[in-house]
Design a protein around this motif. Structure first.
Motif, mmCIF file in Angstrom:
data_model
loop_
_atom_site.group_PDB
_atom_site.id
_atom_site.type_symbol
_atom_site.label_atom_id
_atom_site.label_comp_id
_atom_site.label_asym_id
_atom_site.label_seq_id
_atom_site.Cartn_x
_atom_site.Cartn_y
_atom_site.Cartn_z
ATOM 1 N N SER A 26 1.129 5.440 0.119
ATOM 2 C CA SER A 26 0.242 6.529 0.706
ATOM 3 C C SER A 26 1.591 7.756 0.126
ATOM 4 C CB SER A 26 0.168 6.743 2.110
ATOM 5 O OG SER A 26 1.225 6.450 2.972
ATOM 6 N N ASN B 103 -4.490 2.231 -4.609
ATOM 7 C CA ASN B 103 -2.986 2.835 -4.388
ATOM 8 C C ASN B 103 -2.281 1.583 -3.994
ATOM 9 O OD1 ASN B 103 -3.804 5.375 -4.956
ATOM 10 N ND2 ASN B 103 -3.261 6.266 -3.211
ATOM 11 N N THR B 104 -2.386 0.320 -4.648
ATOM 12 C CA THR B 104 -1.784 -0.877 -4.022
ATOM 13 C C THR B 104 -1.076 -1.661 -5.151
ATOM 14 O OG1 THR B 104 -3.252 -0.810 -2.360
ATOM 15 C CG2 THR B 104 -2.217 -2.975 -2.885
ATOM 16 N N ALA C 250 0.672 -1.218 -0.008
ATOM 17 C CA ALA C 250 -0.079 -0.060 -0.005
ATOM 18 C C ALA C 250 0.880 1.256 0.089
ATOM 19 C CB ALA C 250 -0.939 -0.013 1.216
#
Length: 123
Positions: free
Chosen positions: A25, A77-78, A23
């Motif tokens: 960020s 977002n992975t 993941a």
């Protein structure tokens, strides 16, 4: 600041499968090419797989081609690494990494790294 967090590692038997997730960020995920690398015990870090920003280009190390599949979901977002037919020689700490623009097999070209997740394959 860009942060990468891997998950999905563990201890499995030879022939089993695992799916790693990473993941991401921070900044726009879609602007990054992503890669998976691994470091076996007592050895140097090595390239595993990489994927372009849109998922339209993928490259694999010869040792995993046909067994591992890299993919990404830009909405989540992975990035993922599906690992099938695992063997004891796949035992390593697996890292995901991000770099601007195009995919690369060179670890030194990646700017951001996760903390790693341990994958152990028993025979």
């Amino acid at each position: 600041q860009v942060q990468l967090v891997e998950s999905g590692g563990g201890l499995v038997q030879a022939g089993d499968s695992l799916r790693l997730s990473c993941a991401v960020s921070g900044r726009a995920f879609w602007t990054f090419a992503m890669g998976w690398f691994r470091q076996p015990p007592g050895n140097e870090r090595e390239f595993v797989a990489t994927i372009g920003r849109n998922g339209d280009s993928t490259y694999y190390a010869a040792s995993v081609k046909g067994r591992f599949t890299i993919s990404r979901d830009n909405a989540k977002n992975t990035v993922y690494l599906q690992m099938n037919s695992l063997q004891p020689e796949d035992t390593a700490v697996y890292y995901c990494a991000a770099r601007r623009h195009v995919a690369s097999q060179e670890g030194d070209e990646y700017s951001y790294w996760g903390q790693g997740t341990q994958v152990t394959i028993s025979s």
